[in-house]
Design a protein around this motif. Structure first.
Motif, short mmCIF file in Angstrom:
data_model
loop_
_atom_site.label_atom_id
_atom_site.label_comp_id
_atom_site.label_asym_id
_atom_site.label_seq_id
_atom_site.Cartn_x
_atom_site.Cartn_y
_atom_site.Cartn_z
N ASP A 183 0.83 -1.21 0.00
CA ASP A 183 0.00 0.00 0.00
C ASP A 183 0.87 1.26 0.00
O ASP A 183 0.60 2.22 -0.73
CB ASP A 183 -0.92 0.01 1.22
CG ASP A 183 -2.13 -0.90 1.04
OD1 ASP A 183 -2.50 -1.16 -0.11
OD2 ASP A 183 -2.69 -1.34 2.06
N GLU A 184 1.92 1.25 0.82
CA GLU A 184 2.82 2.41 0.89
C GLU A 184 3.54 2.63 -0.43
O GLU A 184 3.66 3.76 -0.91
CB GLU A 184 3.82 2.21 2.03
CG GLU A 184 3.19 2.19 3.42
CD GLU A 184 4.16 1.72 4.49
OE1 GLU A 184 5.33 1.41 4.13
OE2 GLU A 184 3.77 1.66 5.67
N VAL A 185 4.04 1.54 -1.02
CA VAL A 185 4.74 1.64 -2.31
C VAL A 185 3.79 2.15 -3.38
O VAL A 185 4.16 3.03 -4.19
CB VAL A 185 5.31 0.26 -2.70
CG1 VAL A 185 5.77 0.25 -4.16
CG2 VAL A 185 6.46 -0.12 -1.78
N TYR A 186 2.59 1.62 -3.39
CA TYR A 186 1.59 2.01 -4.39
C TYR A 186 1.31 3.51 -4.31
O TYR A 186 1.32 4.22 -5.33
CB TYR A 186 0.32 1.20 -4.16
CG TYR A 186 -0.76 1.40 -5.18
CD1 TYR A 186 -0.83 0.60 -6.31
CD2 TYR A 186 -1.74 2.38 -5.01
CE1 TYR A 186 -1.83 0.77 -7.24
CE2 TYR A 186 -2.74 2.55 -5.94
CZ TYR A 186 -2.79 1.75 -7.05
OH TYR A 186 -3.78 1.92 -7.98
N GLU A 187 1.04 3.99 -3.12
CA GLU A 187 0.71 5.40 -2.94
C GLU A 187 1.91 6.30 -3.30
O GLU A 187 1.75 7.34 -3.95
CB GLU A 187 0.28 5.67 -1.50
CG GLU A 187 -1.01 4.97 -1.09
CD GLU A 187 -2.21 5.38 -1.93
OE1 GLU A 187 -2.23 6.55 -2.39
OE2 GLU A 187 -3.11 4.56 -2.12
N LYS A 188 3.09 5.87 -2.93
CA LYS A 188 4.29 6.67 -3.16
C LYS A 188 4.56 6.84 -4.66
O LYS A 188 4.78 7.95 -5.15
CB LYS A 188 5.49 6.00 -2.50
CG LYS A 188 6.78 6.78 -2.55
CD LYS A 188 7.95 5.96 -2.00
CE LYS A 188 7.69 5.50 -0.58
NZ LYS A 188 8.82 4.75 0.01
N LEU A 189 4.50 5.74 -5.39
CA LEU A 189 4.81 5.82 -6.82
C LEU A 189 3.65 6.42 -7.62
O LEU A 189 3.88 7.09 -8.63
CB LEU A 189 5.18 4.44 -7.36
CG LEU A 189 6.70 4.17 -7.35
CD1 LEU A 189 7.22 4.11 -5.92
CD2 LEU A 189 7.04 2.89 -8.09
N CYS A 190 2.42 6.19 -7.16
CA CYS A 190 1.28 6.83 -7.85
C CYS A 190 1.33 8.35 -7.70
O CYS A 190 0.94 9.09 -8.61
CB CYS A 190 -0.04 6.28 -7.32
SG CYS A 190 -0.49 4.68 -8.01
N GLU A 191 1.79 8.81 -6.56
CA GLU A 191 1.92 10.25 -6.36
C GLU A 191 2.90 10.84 -7.36
O GLU A 191 2.65 11.89 -7.96
CB GLU A 191 2.39 10.54 -4.93
CG GLU A 191 2.51 12.02 -4.61
CD GLU A 191 2.97 12.28 -3.19
OE1 GLU A 191 3.21 13.46 -2.85
OE2 GLU A 191 3.10 11.31 -2.42
N PHE A 192 4.03 10.14 -7.58
CA PHE A 192 4.99 10.61 -8.57
C PHE A 192 4.39 10.50 -9.98
O PHE A 192 4.61 11.39 -10.82
CB PHE A 192 6.27 9.78 -8.49
CG PHE A 192 7.35 10.24 -9.43
CD1 PHE A 192 8.01 11.43 -9.23
CD2 PHE A 192 7.71 9.46 -10.52
CE1 PHE A 192 9.01 11.86 -10.09
CE2 PHE A 192 8.71 9.88 -11.40
CZ PHE A 192 9.36 11.07 -11.18
N MET A 193 3.64 9.44 -10.23
CA MET A 193 2.98 9.28 -11.53
C MET A 193 2.04 10.44 -11.80
O MET A 193 1.98 10.98 -12.92
CB MET A 193 2.19 7.97 -11.54
CG MET A 193 1.52 7.64 -12.85
SD MET A 193 2.63 6.85 -14.02
CE MET A 193 2.75 5.20 -13.34
N ASN A 194 1.30 10.87 -10.79
CA ASN A 194 0.37 11.98 -10.97
C ASN A 194 1.11 13.28 -11.29
O ASN A 194 0.60 14.13 -12.04
CB ASN A 194 -0.48 12.16 -9.71
CG ASN A 194 -1.48 11.04 -9.54
OD1 ASN A 194 -1.91 10.42 -10.52
ND2 ASN A 194 -1.87 10.76 -8.30
N ILE A 195 2.31 13.45 -10.73
CA ILE A 195 3.12 14.62 -11.05
C ILE A 195 3.50 14.59 -12.52
O ILE A 195 3.42 15.61 -13.23
CB ILE A 195 4.37 14.67 -10.16
CG1 ILE A 195 3.97 14.92 -8.71
CG2 ILE A 195 5.34 15.75 -10.64
CD1 ILE A 195 5.13 14.79 -7.73
N LEU A 196 3.91 13.42 -13.01
CA LEU A 196 4.29 13.30 -14.42
C LEU A 196 3.11 13.54 -15.34
O LEU A 196 3.26 14.09 -16.43
CB LEU A 196 4.87 11.91 -14.68
CG LEU A 196 6.14 11.53 -13.92
CD1 LEU A 196 6.59 10.13 -14.33
CD2 LEU A 196 7.26 12.53 -14.18
#
Length: 778
Positions: free
Chosen positions: A154-167
């Motif tokens: 869950d932590e990994v998912y949220e962390k990388l999705c946040e960066f994905m949303n920035i991109l």
């Protein structure tokens, strides 16, 4: 479970740029098989191999543990790093740093002509880098039995999705891509597949409101967040329990179900109270199918399809927010926005398809309705034909479980996998083979690993099969893409570190050896390719020494065939760009290979592949009959698709929009069975969120699959020539080619190539599973 269901739907909703939206889980809960048995003779099947025999033992003998690939301990999927939940977080951090370095490289691309030519490749690499970890996290948080791993995922998912949303809203990346697509020399250098990938990125940027002024772009982000939150709330409310129906004991006289009916009446007598029957319960299902009196069925139906004002408000706020989001990016409606990169292209074209399909289905549905009315007339002993109400459907035409078209002995899980391997060998020259599992490689001892082997080129990829039910595991069936195919020998990883600190190089080394071990060259194809990995999740009964092997119900056999259709698409769709590999294709095209796989189960020639040593005979089933209600169900699915289109049209933005009034109006104009005042079942239509504007897709792909089956496979389903044609014209391209062109070439129908309104209407005129169809339930 509700939270996980909401997260999965939100994951679909959030996937935009970098084809995270392509890295979806293709799910299916209640599959159906519909075609009649093929009557033409089939080619003689290839005999079972030693590998096929081994597969039977692998799945059917619980005491036969899967052989070990190594004695040394490794991590999940053989990744040496993924040995602990903390290590997963560390891998996510290193991936995030690698992604930042690659992003910085793309942003500098206009400083060098050479780098400008590499932008599309590097954007695809960036997508693959992030999707590889995000998709893995999505699998782990749904399948892993250890809560520590789930929390880490869950932590990994949220962390990388946040960066994905920035991109997704990065103006600099958008401007670099604009420079690429505006440069004639660079565009000419792109292969058709590369150009398709570039256009995917471009469309996703535009869908993210990237070219809006700052104030409007902020509004876009705000609306996107609101839609995600409303979607989560809508799904939770969809799955929430409805208030019970109050049933008087006297209303249950004469129940057909003597066992449960007797228990219900006894319960009422003991308590001396009215019964509280909750929608969705076994008692509710029994009453709908077995209660001769109309009143208890009416009560249960109304209770099951009632909504609170708050539930309706949540849905209507979601629909309005989507409409406002579309208006921000210059689209008339959310349907216009979401369909622009689908086969349908526009809501108008979807309507052409639905109208044509409705015109074809309506006479059969009316005939079926007449049959039910005759049954009701005989039951009630009335002079005229009574009206069939919504609560009559299951009583006068009780749903029956799917059954094979011919009489078969019990089919074990291992036998079905053997049949699948033999089918793929006959069609594609591809087979399944046992693969060793190292200690620590899988997340549960029940997980089995299979190699997918091409007779000419060797290993294509791997399938991890997690097929048995256990506590905490999600229900239904799913195909997870953990790693996609793509070309890797021209990655130029060294170029990522041109402006990086020297210590950043150690980040790559963490996973480089693992990646190198899962790459290979293919004869006749230039370059080295990353091999795909997929996971199949099902919830079959586990074999045991006392009960013996798992024996599948027919609907479970169909589930396995369906999901393996997705898996083979992932294996065969070897493209240079991961954004278009395998199942990364349009929503209204992705189900074609899996639905086609269901059709093979209608053929006695294919069913003979389940027979390892000619120990059983296949006979025509004496009790096989057509369900007169199938066309009614298809008609209902067409109405659902039409409702989805109306809800995602500009009507949702009108001040007087009322979702219940809209539903009642649709029933009045196009319905078979009268709308029931006081009900509002749209709040249980969960696909309005995950499939918003694209719910027609399943019917659409089912129509195409039926056409492909009838024209290419039905007369001789085991012919290698036909299998190779389907593999060459469809499966191998993934999403890298216009699906209309693929279907046009496959069927020899050049008039479909344009994919215009007439093409959509033509598909709607095709027969679905002979003369009537059964809707898929996703």
């Amino acid at each position: 479970m509700l939270a996980k269901a909401a997260q999965n739907a939100l994951a679909k909703q959030a996937k935009s740029l970098f084809r995270f939206k392509g890295c979806l889980n293709i799910k299916r809960n209640a599959p159906h098989i519909i075609s009649r048995p093929a009557t033409a003779t089939a080619a003689l099947p290839l005999p079972a191999s030693r590998d096929d025999v081994d597969i039977v033992a692998l799945f059917d003998q619980p005491q036969a543990a899967q052989r070990s690939a190594s004695t040394s301990y490794t991590g999940l999927f053989g990744h040496p790093i993924l040995t602990t939940p903390a290590a997963f977080n560390a891998l996510a951090d290193s991936t995030l740093r690698r992604a930042q370095l690659l992003t910085e490289r793309v942003l500098r691309a206009r400083e060098s002509r050479e780098e400008l030519f590499r932008v599309v490749k590097n954007l695809d690499r960036l997508s693959d880098l992030l999707c590889g970890v995000i998709d893995l996290a999505e699998l782990i948080r749904n399948a892993h039995p250890d809560n520590a791993w789930v929390q880490s995922a869950d932590e990994v998912y949220e962390k990388l999705c946040e960066f994905m949303n920035i991109l997704n809203t990065h103006v600099g990346l958008y401007e670099v891509l604009h420079a690429v697509l505006s440069d004639p020399e660079v565009v000419r250098s792109l292969s058709p597949e590369a150009h398709q990938t570039a256009l995917i990125f471009w469309r996703d940027f535009e869908k993210s409101g990237i070219d809006l002024p700052p104030e409007q772009r902020n509004r876009f982000v705000s609306l996107s967040t609101e839609i995600s939150l409303l979607g989560r709330q809508f799904l939770n409310e969809t799955a929430s329990a409805r208030p019970p129906a109050v049933i008087k004991p006297a209303e249950l006289q004469g129940l057909k179900d003597l066992g449960m009916g007797a228990r219900l009446r006894l319960q009422a007598q003991v308590t001396n109270r009215d019964l509280l029957v909750y929608p969705g319960s076994l008692q509710a299902q029994m009453i709908m199918r077995s209660a001769p009196a109309e009143e208890p069925r009416r009560k249960v139906y109304i209770a099951a399809n009632a909504s609170t004002p708050e539930q309706i408000q949540t849905l209507e706020r979601l629909l309005r927010a989507r409409g406002e989001l579309a208006r921000l990016v210059g689209k008339p409606s959310f349907a216009h926005m979401t369909l622009s990169d689908k086969m349908a292209k526009s809501p108008e074209n979807v309507q052409h398809f639905l109208d044509a399909l409705m015109d074809h289905t309506h006479p059969y549905a009316r005939r079926a309705l007449r049959t039910l009315s005759m049954r009701k007339q005989g039951h009630l002993n009335t002079e005229s034909f009574p009206t069939i109400q919504a609560w009559d459907r299951d009583y006068y035409c009780p749903p029956e479980p799917p059954a094979p078209p011919v009489s078969l002995p019990p089919l074990t899980l291992g036998t079905v996998f053997m049949g699948l391997s033999r089918l793929f060998q006959n069609l594609y020259g591809i087979s399944l083979r046992l693969a060793g599992v190292a200690p620590g490689e899988v997340w549960h001892t029940n997980v089995r690993k299979l190699e997918v082997i091409d007779e000419q080129t060797g290993v294509l990829g791997w399938i991890y099969a997690d097929l048995f039910a256990r506590r905490g595991k999600p229900s239904g069936a799913a195909h997870y893409t953990v790693r996609c195919s793509r070309r890797v020998d021209d990655d130029d990883v060294e170029g990522d570190f041109r402006y990086a600190d020297e210590r950043d190089r150690t980040i790559v080394q963490m996973s480089q050896n693992f990646e190198d071990a899962h790459r290979r060259q293919f004869p006749g194809q230039e370059g080295t390719f990353q091999l795909p990995v997929v996971v199949l999740l099902c919830e079959f009964a586990r074999p045991s020494i006392s009960r013996g092997p798992t024996v599948l119900e027919w609907h479970e056999v169909m589930t396995l065939f369906h999901e393996m259709g997705h898996a083979m698409h992932s294996m065969i769709g070897r493209t240079e760009y991961q954004n278009v590999s395998g199942t990364r294709c349009a929503t209204d095209f992705v189900e074609l290979p899996s639905i086609l796989m269901e059709h093979f189960l209608s053929s006695p020639a294919v069913l003979s592949l389940f027979d390892l040593d000619d120990s059983f005979s296949i006979r025509q089933a004496g009790n096989h009959h057509e369900d007169p209600c199938r066309s009614i169900d298809t008609h209902t699915q067409i109405l659902l698709a039409a409702l989805d289109q109306i809800y995602h049209s500009s009507a949702a933005l009108e001040d007087d929009f009322d979702s219940t009034t809209t539903l009642a109006g649709l029933y009045e104009v196009r319905g078979l069975i009268p709308y029931v005042p006081g009900t509002s079942w749209q709040t249980q239509f969960g696909h309005l969120f995950g499939y918003g504007g694209t719910y027609y897709s399943y019917l659409f792909d089912r129509a195409i699959a039926s056409r492909v089956w009838q024209k290419l496979f039905s007369h001789n389903p085991l012919t290698r020539t036909t299998g190779e044609k389907f593999k060459r014209d469809v499966l191998s391209h993934g999403g890298g080619k216009d699906p209309w062109m693929m279907v046009s070439k496959l069927l020899g129908a050049p008039e479909l190539g344009s994919g215009n309104a007439e093409a959509m209407a033509e598909v709607g005129r095709w027969k679905i599973e002979d003369e009537v169809s059964v809707p898929g339930r996703h």
